[in-house]
Design an enzyme around this catalytic site. Structure first.
Site, mmCIF file in Angstrom:
data_model
loop_
_atom_site.group_PDB
_atom_site.id
_atom_site.type_symbol
_atom_site.label_atom_id
_atom_site.label_comp_id
_atom_site.label_asym_id
_atom_site.label_seq_id
_atom_site.Cartn_x
_atom_site.Cartn_y
_atom_site.Cartn_z
ATOM 1 C CB ILE A 142 -8.737 3.033 3.835
ATOM 2 C CG1 ILE A 142 -9.094 4.058 2.926
ATOM 3 C CG2 ILE A 142 -8.529 3.223 5.354
ATOM 4 C CD1 ILE A 142 -10.743 3.844 2.759
ATOM 5 C CG HIS A 143 -2.843 0.406 4.418
ATOM 6 N ND1 HIS A 143 -2.613 1.678 4.732
ATOM 7 C CD2 HIS A 143 -2.027 -0.415 5.483
ATOM 8 C CE1 HIS A 143 -0.826 1.814 4.509
ATOM 9 N NE2 HIS A 143 -0.637 0.916 5.419
ATOM 10 N NE ARG A 144 0.398 4.376 8.063
ATOM 11 C CZ ARG A 144 0.791 3.713 8.465
ATOM 12 N NH1 ARG A 144 1.235 3.341 9.649
ATOM 13 N NH2 ARG A 144 2.384 4.215 7.355
#
Length: 350
Positions: A202-204
């Site tokens: 998860i990074h956006r």
């Protein structure tokens, strides 16, 4: 011929690992690292384990708002371009480093080549989409990975300088898969059972920067009842703390890891749940079902081929994907033969 390559973020290090080694066999390459990813686990480790040549320049730009980050890169890149006088500038993907590298080349009238051109999510709110579209407009040579990328460019009126060379990330997977197989210490350290855990990233910003979206993701992972491995991105870690969100015991949170360790985790996982473009492709290469936590994807071929589903951040859809999604199609070869780097060199030679 002198080629100046601009990289700055994890996916670009991986792509450059395939292309730079081919270029340097017969040409001079100047490698510029913008420093967009400045954490050692997100940057330095990739140069070491992928045997990428050390950058000739490190701009050490670091994080910041889009305008400040891109502007700082532009100022520093211009000085280097004027000094080095490259025959071509080569950029990858869709980051602020890509945009800055492209803008600077265009202003100085240096021919520009874009690797991974033509991708579209058709969501102009995404910074990555803005960067892709602008970079493609400025590029003299567009190296596209798929047939759909060719069609995207033609619909926008770009019809010249397009070369469908396949996907350089497929090159990288083929180059490093054997090495990655030996990076199984992490499996032992986490006491993971082969093919029984879910791998998640998860990074956006579209997910981390909005509490409801990140909360839905966290709750879905907490409630799935399966062991989940999550290499936690620094941005996600910050917002988890800011929002007061916590993971249950079934989530094994680890620090960002190297590319080879990530490939090892992917190849031994049951399914992959991600909002990353690159990880969607890697899941496809590894023949792993992929649940994409975004509202759209630029890698439409993976969806059309039946190995990827796009679920947004609806908790129930994420849970349903984790529990029930099983691809019902045999994979087609849609990303080339793993010789994209060689084809890129052939075009530049011409």
């Amino acid at each position: 011929m002198k080629i100046l390559t601009v990289v700055g973020a994890r996916p670009q290090f991986i792509k450059a690992s395939a292309v730079s080694n081919v270029i340097r066999k017969c040409h001079k390459e100047i490698l510029v690292h913008t420093g967009q990813h400045y954490d050692e686990n997100m940057s330095q480790v990739f140069f070491e384990e992928l045997n990428i040549p050390r950058p000739d320049y490190n701009l050490e730009v670091g994080s910041g708002n889009h305008g400040k980050q891109t502007g700082t890169m532009l100022i520093k890149l211009e000085e280097i371009y004027i000094k080095e006088k490259p025959d071509f500038v080569l950029v990858y993907g869709d980051t602020n480093s890509t945009l800055a590298g492209a803008l600077c080349a265009s202003k100085l009238l240096i021919p520009l080549a874009h690797v991974e051109a033509g991708l579209r999510s058709f969501n102009r709110k995404m910074p990555e989409e803005q960067n892709r579209v602008i970079t493609d407009r400025l590029s003299n040579i567009l190296f596209v990975p798929t047939d759909s990328a060719v069609e995207n460019l033609k619909r926008e009126g770009i019809k010249e300088g397009i070369y469908n060379v396949g996907d350089v990330m497929f090159d990288a997977i083929l180059n490093f898969k054997k090495l990655a197989e030996n990076k199984n210490e992490i499996i032992k350290e986490l006491a993971l059972q082969d093919k029984e855990y879910i791998l998640t990233t998860i990074h956006r910003a579209e997910n981390t920067n909005y509490i409801e979206r990140l909360k839905n993701i966290v709750e879905a992972l907490n409630e799935c009842g399966k062991p989940v491995v999550l290499p936690l991105h620094p941005r996600t870690k910050k917002y988890m703390t800011d929002y007061g969100l916590k993971f249950n015991d079934n989530i094994k949170v680890i620090e960002p890891i190297g590319y080879l360790e990530m490939i090892n985790l992917e190849m031994n996982s049951q399914k992959i749940v991600t909002d990353s473009g690159g990880v969607q492709k890697e899941a496809f290469f590894m023949k792993k079902p992929c649940i994409t936590m975004r509202d759209e994807t630029e890698w439409v071929e993976t969806v059309e081929n039946g190995w990827n589903i796009v679920v947004g951040t609806d908790k129930n859809k994420i849970l349903d994907g984790i529990m029930n999604f099983i691809p019902d199609k045999t994979q087609k070869n849609i990303f080339g033969k793993g010789d994209a780097a060689i084809k890129i060199l052939e075009v530049l030679n011409k």
